[in-house]
Design a protein around this motif. Sequence first.
Motif, PDB file in Angstrom:
ATOM      1  N   HIS A   1      -1.727  -3.996   2.443  1.00 48.10           N
ATOM      2  CA  HIS A   1      -3.124  -4.391   2.624  1.00 48.10           C
ATOM      3  C   HIS A   1      -3.103  -5.820   3.172  1.00 48.10           C
ATOM      4  O   HIS A   1      -2.294  -6.631   2.743  1.00 48.10           O
ATOM      5  CB  HIS A   1      -3.877  -4.384   1.291  1.00 48.10           C
ATOM      6  N   CYS A   6      -1.711   4.083  -4.108  1.00 49.36           N
ATOM      7  CA  CYS A   6      -2.934   4.167  -3.306  1.00 49.36           C
ATOM      8  C   CYS A   6      -2.628   4.681  -1.907  1.00 49.36           C
ATOM      9  O   CYS A   6      -1.533   4.490  -1.395  1.00 49.36           O
ATOM     10  CB  CYS A   6      -3.602   2.795  -3.205  1.00 49.36           C
ATOM     11  N   HIS A   7      -3.615   5.333  -1.326  1.00 46.88           N
ATOM     12  CA  HIS A   7      -3.607   5.683   0.096  1.00 46.88           C
ATOM     13  C   HIS A   7      -2.352   6.432   0.528  1.00 46.88           C
ATOM     14  O   HIS A   7      -1.827   6.206   1.620  1.00 46.88           O
ATOM     15  CB  HIS A   7      -3.826   4.415   0.938  1.00 46.88           C
ATOM     16  N   CYS A  11       0.866  -1.181   0.000  1.00 44.54           N
ATOM     17  CA  CYS A  11       0.000   0.000   0.000  1.00 44.54           C
ATOM     18  C   CYS A  11       0.901   1.229   0.000  1.00 44.54           C
ATOM     19  O   CYS A  11       2.000   1.195   0.540  1.00 44.54           O
ATOM     20  CB  CYS A  11      -0.890  -0.018   1.248  1.00 44.54           C
TER      21      CYS A  11
END
Length: 601
Positions: free
Chosen positions: A173, A152-153, A141
Amino acid sequence: MQLSLSHLGYLPDSPKMLTLLPGDADGLPDLIPFYLRQNCLRMPRDGKGEDGFSARFPSPYNLLRGKLTLDGGTPPLYQGELRRISSRWGSLWQADFSSFKTPGSYQIETDWQISPPFAIREGVYDRIIAGYLAFLRAQRCGCAVFGVHDACHLDDGILDTDGSPLPAAGGWHDAGDFRKWLAFTLYHIDALLTLRERVGQDLERGNIAADLLLDEVSWGNAFFHRMIDSRGQVYEDVAGGSSPEGSAFTYERDWWFENHPGCYGDASDNRWTDNVPHSGDERRIRTACNPLVQWAFVHVQARASRHLSSPQAERCLELARLAAAFGRRRGHDNRTLFLAAELRGNLELLASGDTSIDVSALIASARELMRRQATFSEGLSGYFTEADATDGFRSIAFAADPALTLLRFWELRAMLRDTPVAEQARQAVFYYIENYLLADCGSNPFSLTPYGVYHDPPHRDRQLFRDAGNGHGVRTFMHPFNAQGIVHGTSSVFMSHAHLLARAAALLGQPAWRGPAERLLHWCLGHNALNRSLFSGIGYRQPVGYSYRIPQIPEAMMTGFIGKPDDSPYLEESTAIEWNTLEYWSIPFLQAAQAACWLRT
Ligand SMILES: [Zn+2]
């Protein structure tokens, strides 16, 4: 009808079981001959095909038409008979072909069905290790993963206390969603370090850079080192979610179920974000103190300090000591899971040269853990119980942790200078394996180890608890009727037992425990009640995986079979997917990869 075996295959000396799953058993004889042959080269069958079609692909495209004939083709390399057995899961036909040890690539053929192709060779389980590393990379992640997802994120996250920002991008994740639970993902560090110790240079020889392991450790740690405050308290998760709106769930009462944290966290933070800090869609960081997370952090950071180089190593040890000091000050409710986690954390600190460890306190907690082991002379024994023997210790994700901790205690005996207690720890592991795991695995036709013992089985009238002796019940799979309505797949339990069995076989000089460890791996590799592989990238005939935002995660492992009320296995085979059996999850894979490490010779 299916002819089920380990789709990946076997080591030459592995136990090798073949199971015919009849579908409708009507009309099948009690003994069914089977033939092992070179992969791809089907055996000749009687019955004339239509003219103009090749014998290799006869009209009307039915490759299983006719009965096998043994004349004319290449003779089979091995032959035997499947024998009908009656089990509590119904009628099956089974054969043991362990005596065939010749390396090669094979299939097994009967009149009615052909097995998936499989290998017999040294190092066959290394494929699991390679798959695990590919899976873990895909679960990263806070960065782009080529072919899987864009970055992402990057805006994780905000504290759940006051909404203030804390840079907590990165990590992994955990499952088929975007939540970052420390209780589960911290153990990747443990697995990566086991791989480094056990597989080491062989990775390099196989063209996987050995540095990749420490890169992955550092990737995880860049996140984990953000998840601890200046007092040493480790945060529980990023994006775990809150209790569903309108529910009366509380952290104290509903967060844990079957020694599994996170039970009421909804999926409200399981979403893509705009990657822009301070824009308002940042995900929440749960600042609660979970003693399991606290001590797992100590354990893996202390271990990492012995693998990484300066200055990372010093940082890991410093944070491990800080977290341990906080954990001791705060204390916990003394449940078996926490007791084992604290002991393991302190053991790894001791192994890292922390001279401030109170060794007599550490020995006292090992004695307390061993006091919680059942010692019956009849029925199942050797399993761990909760404090005051109120119930059996059962856990979805951490089933083998008490025994793995005592095995580690024995391994570090030279530092403890207390030979009798180390010997007791060795005995405790021995009893757990012999009088509990192996004592119950004959209760089913696939040698599955038990999920857990119940002192006061719930909803007895609606679900089967097999007799464990002494008034207790036992199940191979989790009880489906339960207070929280959670029915969780059992791959994680089998894979932690496989890890323990393989590791203890090597460390305690018990080669007979390798076979049971392999049988558990084989279950997940396709030798199961449906002939389906629970690894998305290994084997054939996978069920449809459950993953919420990224439908296909490469090389993932599924949560696996749940139990019906009668304690027989169930796996969703339709495309009406649900998480219980099908969700991709880290825990079974990190345990399977470690089992594979310890099965290397
Ligand atoms: Zn992410």
